[in-house]
Design an enzyme around this catalytic site. Structure first.
Site, PDB file in Angstrom:
ATOM      1  N   HIS A  31       0.834  -1.203   0.000  1.00 25.36           N
ATOM      2  CA  HIS A  31       0.000   0.000   0.000  1.00 25.36           C
ATOM      3  C   HIS A  31       0.874   1.260   0.000  1.00 25.36           C
ATOM      4  O   HIS A  31       0.564   2.239  -0.678  1.00 25.36           O
ATOM      5  CB  HIS A  31      -0.937  -0.016   1.207  1.00 25.36           C
ATOM      6  CG  HIS A  31      -1.976   1.043   1.161  1.00 25.36           C
ATOM      7  ND1 HIS A  31      -2.329   1.779   2.262  1.00 25.36           N
ATOM      8  CD2 HIS A  31      -2.741   1.517   0.148  1.00 25.36           C
ATOM      9  CE1 HIS A  31      -3.265   2.639   1.927  1.00 25.36           C
ATOM     10  NE2 HIS A  31      -3.529   2.505   0.652  1.00 25.36           N
ATOM     11  N   GLU A  53       2.027   1.787  -3.487  1.00 27.13           N
ATOM     12  CA  GLU A  53       0.939   2.329  -4.302  1.00 27.13           C
ATOM     13  C   GLU A  53       0.944   3.858  -4.232  1.00 27.13           C
ATOM     14  O   GLU A  53       0.867   4.547  -5.245  1.00 27.13           O
ATOM     15  CB  GLU A  53      -0.403   1.791  -3.813  1.00 27.13           C
ATOM     16  CG  GLU A  53      -1.601   2.482  -4.417  1.00 27.13           C
ATOM     17  CD  GLU A  53      -2.848   2.320  -3.585  1.00 27.13           C
ATOM     18  OE1 GLU A  53      -3.616   3.313  -3.505  1.00 27.13           O
ATOM     19  OE2 GLU A  53      -3.077   1.241  -3.003  1.00 27.13           O
ATOM     20  N   HIS A  54       1.066   4.388  -3.030  1.00 28.06           N
ATOM     21  CA  HIS A  54       1.046   5.838  -2.847  1.00 28.06           C
ATOM     22  C   HIS A  54       2.301   6.518  -3.370  1.00 28.06           C
ATOM     23  O   HIS A  54       2.252   7.685  -3.774  1.00 28.06           O
ATOM     24  CB  HIS A  54       0.819   6.189  -1.371  1.00 28.06           C
ATOM     25  CG  HIS A  54      -0.591   5.979  -0.961  1.00 28.06           C
ATOM     26  ND1 HIS A  54      -1.536   6.971  -1.033  1.00 28.06           N
ATOM     27  CD2 HIS A  54      -1.227   4.863  -0.507  1.00 28.06           C
ATOM     28  CE1 HIS A  54      -2.701   6.488  -0.622  1.00 28.06           C
ATOM     29  NE2 HIS A  54      -2.533   5.217  -0.307  1.00 28.06           N
TER      30      HIS A  54
END
Length: 107
Positions: A49, A52-53
């Protein structure tokens, strides 16, 4: 279904499906990276995650934070992403009045 579909594998192994709908006013793309939360190392939960950012902080073609989102917004589009257990998916859309704009978004 009047849409035109094409599937192929790029030289780097990326599998691609193209769909063309001549009645649509939008163009877009999505990419699924087959790595998600279940791939996180036990000592670094949330790594998928986090990565992803990181994409939204800038790329070679769009080095400033939010510069890609500004390009999309200026062309009637948007982007988003999500991380699931086994996949991370990035996607964007924009108005398709000019095919060159989609090409620019795919850089």
């Amino acid at each position: 279904d009047d849409r035109d579909y094409k599937a192929f594998v790029m030289g780097n192994g990326l599998r691609v499906i193209l769909c063309s709908d001549p009645t649509s006013t939008e163009a877009g793309a999505a990419m699924d990276v087959h790595v998600g939360a279940c791939s996180d190392p036990k000592d670094i939960p949330g790594l998928a995650h986090f990565n992803e950012h990181m994409l939204f902080l800038g790329t070679k073609e769009y080095p400033k934070e939010d510069s890609f989102e500004e390009f999309l917004s200026a062309n009637g589009g948007s982007s988003n992403a999500y991380t699931a257990s086994e996949d991370t998916v990035y996607h964007f859309t924009l108005q398709s009045e000019d095919n060159a704009k989609l090409g620019e978004g795919l850089k």
